[in-house]
Scaffold this motif. Structure first.
Motif, PDB file in Angstrom:
ATOM      1  N   THR A 156       0.781  -1.206   0.141  1.00 47.67           N
ATOM      2  CA  THR A 156      -0.048  -0.099   0.055  1.00 47.67           C
ATOM      3  C   THR A 156       0.993   1.484   0.076  1.00 47.67           C
ATOM      4  O   THR A 156       0.591   2.137  -0.250  1.00 47.67           O
ATOM      5  N   ASP A 157       1.921   1.180   0.021  1.00 45.28           N
ATOM      6  CA  ASP A 157       3.208   1.887   0.338  1.00 45.28           C
ATOM      7  C   ASP A 157       3.342   2.463  -1.436  1.00 45.28           C
ATOM      8  O   ASP A 157       3.752   3.559  -1.652  1.00 45.28           O
ATOM      9  N   SER A 158       3.115   1.690  -2.398  1.00 49.12           N
ATOM     10  CA  SER A 158       3.121   1.923  -3.734  1.00 49.12           C
ATOM     11  C   SER A 158       2.742   3.227  -4.055  1.00 49.12           C
ATOM     12  O   SER A 158       1.789   3.709  -3.801  1.00 49.12           O
ATOM     13  N   GLY A 159       3.488   4.266  -4.931  1.00 51.35           N
ATOM     14  CA  GLY A 159       2.844   5.389  -5.686  1.00 51.35           C
ATOM     15  C   GLY A 159       3.473   6.387  -5.694  1.00 51.35           C
ATOM     16  O   GLY A 159       4.892   5.674  -6.135  1.00 51.35           O
ATOM     17  N   VAL A 160       4.118   7.034  -6.349  1.00 51.25           N
ATOM     18  CA  VAL A 160       4.881   8.324  -5.852  1.00 51.25           C
ATOM     19  C   VAL A 160       4.737   9.574  -5.052  1.00 51.25           C
ATOM     20  O   VAL A 160       3.619   9.691  -4.777  1.00 51.25           O
ATOM     21  N   TYR A 161       5.931   9.467  -5.055  1.00 50.61           N
ATOM     22  CA  TYR A 161       5.988  10.644  -3.241  1.00 50.61           C
ATOM     23  C   TYR A 161       6.706  11.696  -4.133  1.00 50.61           C
ATOM     24  O   TYR A 161       7.883  12.072  -5.016  1.00 50.61           O
ATOM     25  N   PHE A 162       5.873  12.589  -3.468  1.00 48.20           N
ATOM     26  CA  PHE A 162       6.669  14.314  -3.901  1.00 48.20           C
ATOM     27  C   PHE A 162       7.282  15.035  -2.876  1.00 48.20           C
ATOM     28  O   PHE A 162       6.494  14.567  -1.831  1.00 48.20           O
ATOM     29  N   CYS A 163       7.657  16.510  -3.246  1.00 45.69           N
ATOM     30  CA  CYS A 163       8.440  16.602  -2.079  1.00 45.69           C
ATOM     31  C   CYS A 163       8.184  18.327  -2.391  1.00 45.69           C
ATOM     32  O   CYS A 163       8.299  18.741  -3.738  1.00 45.69           O
ATOM     33  N   ALA A 164       7.609  19.360  -2.141  1.00 49.14           N
ATOM     34  CA  ALA A 164       7.314  20.586  -2.864  1.00 49.14           C
ATOM     35  C   ALA A 164       7.626  21.699  -1.439  1.00 49.14           C
ATOM     36  O   ALA A 164       7.885  20.990  -0.691  1.00 49.14           O
ATOM     37  N   GLY A 165       7.982  22.829  -2.275  1.00 46.69           N
ATOM     38  CA  GLY A 165       7.946  23.831  -1.090  1.00 46.69           C
ATOM     39  C   GLY A 165       7.525  25.165  -2.014  1.00 46.69           C
ATOM     40  O   GLY A 165       7.575  25.651  -3.216  1.00 46.69           O
ATOM     41  N   ARG A 168       9.184   7.587  -7.712  1.00 42.32           N
ATOM     42  CA  ARG A 168       7.864   6.593  -7.955  1.00 42.32           C
ATOM     43  C   ARG A 168       8.200   5.240  -8.086  1.00 42.32           C
ATOM     44  O   ARG A 168       9.027   4.404  -7.711  1.00 42.32           O
ATOM     45  N   LEU A 169       7.250   4.341  -6.426  1.00 43.08           N
ATOM     46  CA  LEU A 169       7.450   3.223  -5.461  1.00 43.08           C
ATOM     47  C   LEU A 169       7.123   2.379  -5.348  1.00 43.08           C
ATOM     48  O   LEU A 169       5.628   2.688  -5.980  1.00 43.08           O
ATOM     49  N   SER A 170       7.677   1.249  -5.807  1.00 42.43           N
ATOM     50  CA  SER A 170       6.544  -0.516  -6.119  1.00 42.43           C
ATOM     51  C   SER A 170       6.876  -1.325  -5.466  1.00 42.43           C
ATOM     52  O   SER A 170       7.994  -1.769  -5.413  1.00 42.43           O
ATOM     53  N   VAL A 171       6.756  -0.886  -4.172  1.00 40.17           N
ATOM     54  CA  VAL A 171       5.985  -2.539  -3.526  1.00 40.17           C
ATOM     55  C   VAL A 171       6.095  -4.149  -3.838  1.00 40.17           C
ATOM     56  O   VAL A 171       4.408  -3.833  -3.729  1.00 40.17           O
ATOM     57  N   ILE A 172       6.009  -4.728  -4.145  1.00 42.97           N
ATOM     58  CA  ILE A 172       6.085  -6.107  -4.356  1.00 42.97           C
ATOM     59  C   ILE A 172       6.249  -7.065  -3.172  1.00 42.97           C
ATOM     60  O   ILE A 172       6.993  -7.031  -2.435  1.00 42.97           O
ATOM     61  N   ALA A 173       4.590  -8.272  -3.524  1.00 40.28           N
ATOM     62  CA  ALA A 173       4.945  -8.809  -2.116  1.00 40.28           C
ATOM     63  C   ALA A 173       5.522 -10.294  -2.229  1.00 40.28           C
ATOM     64  O   ALA A 173       6.019  -9.751  -3.632  1.00 40.28           O
TER      65      ALA A 173
END
Lengths: 108, 114
Positions: free
Chosen positions: A80-89, A103-108
Motif C-alpha cells: 500500500t506504500d506504492s505510488g509516487v512521493y513528491f516533495c514541494a515547497g 515512483r515507488l513499487s512495493v512487491i509482495a
C-alpha cells in the motif's frame, strides 16, 4: 524560483524492506512538504517539515534546511506504500513547487 | 463536503474543443488552487483564489486558460480551443485559511485531447 530535485526517480522494493527518498532544493525553503500520490491519483500530505525530524508510524522525515535537503524514510514497506512521493515547497508567490517525484513499487 | 470533489473524473476532447473542469472545495475553505500535472511530472501551479478573488494566475500557460470562482466556493477551469499539449491531470486543492500546510487535494480530472 526554486528547483526541486528528487532521487531516485524510481524504486522497487520487496515488501518489508526499508528505503530513503531524497529531496534537494536549490534555495532556502521555509515550508517543505512531502506528499504521497496513490495509484488513483489522490495526493495526500504526509509531512509538513520545514526543519528537524517528524515521525508518523512507519514513515519519518528529516529536513536540514541549512543544507537544503530533506529525506523521507519508509520502514517495513507494504504494498500500500506504492505510488509516487513528491516533495514541494513555496517559491516566491507560487504556493507549492513540486519535484518530479520518486515512483515507488512495493512487491509482495 | 468531506473532501475536494472534481468533475468530470475523465474527459476526452477533440482538438479545438472547449472544456470546463469543475472543483467543489471543502465547505468553508477560503483558498482554492489549481495545478496541472503532465504524465510523469510533478504538479505545476496554475492559479490561486482567495474567496472569489483570483490573487495569482501567473501559472496559466496561455490565454486559452481561464478560471473563475464567482461565489467563492465552486471553481471552474475553462480551456478554450484545446491542444494536444493540454492533455494532463488537472488537480484542485483547497485550504481553510491559505496556510500551505493545510492543503487538501481532489483526485483530479484527467484530460485527453485527441
Amino acid at each position: 524560483g526554486i528547483q526541486v530535485e528528487q532521487s531516485p526517480p524510481d524504486l522497487i522494493l520487496q515488501e518489508g524492506a526499508n528505503s530513503t527518498l531524497r529531496c534537494n532544493f536549490s534555495d532556502s525553503v521555509n515550508n517543505l512538504q512531502w506528499f504521497h500520490q496513490n495509484p488513483w491519483g489522490q495526493l495526500i500530505n504526509l509531512f509538513y517539515i520545514p526543519s528537524g525530524t517528524k515521525q508518523n508510524g512507519r514513515l519519518s522525515a528529516t529536513t536540514v534546511a541549512t543544507e537544503r535537503y530533506s529525506l523521507l524514510y519508509i520502514s517495513s514497506s507494504q504494498t500500500t506504500d506504492s505510488g509516487v512521493y513528491f516533495c514541494a515547497g513555496p517559491s516566491g508567490n507560487t504556493p507549492l513547487v513540486f519535484g518530479k517525484g520518486t515512483r515507488l513499487s512495493v512487491i509482495a | 463536503g468531506a473532501g475536494v470533489s472534481q468533475s468530470p473524473r475523465y474527459k476526452v476532447a477533440k482538438r479545438g474543443q472547449d472544456v470546463a473542469l469543475r472543483c467543489d472545495p471543502i465547505s468553508g475553505h477560503v483558498s482554492l488552487f489549481w495545478y496541472q500535472q503532465a504524465l510523469g511530472q510533478g504538479p505545476e501551479f496554475l492559479t490561486y483564489f482567495q474567496n472569489e478573488a483570483q490573487l495569482d494566475k501567473s501559472g496559466l500557460p496561455s490565454d486559452r486558460f481561464f478560471a473563475e470562482r464567482p461565489e467563492g466556493s465552486v471553481s471552474t477551469l475553462k480551456i478554450q480551443r484545446t491542444q494536444q499539449e493540454d492533455s494532463a491531470v488537472y488537480l484542485c486543492a483547497s485550504s481553510l485559511t491559505g496556510q500551505i500546510n493545510g492543503y487538501t487535494f481532489g483526485s483530479g480530472t484527467r484530460l485527453t485531447v485527441v
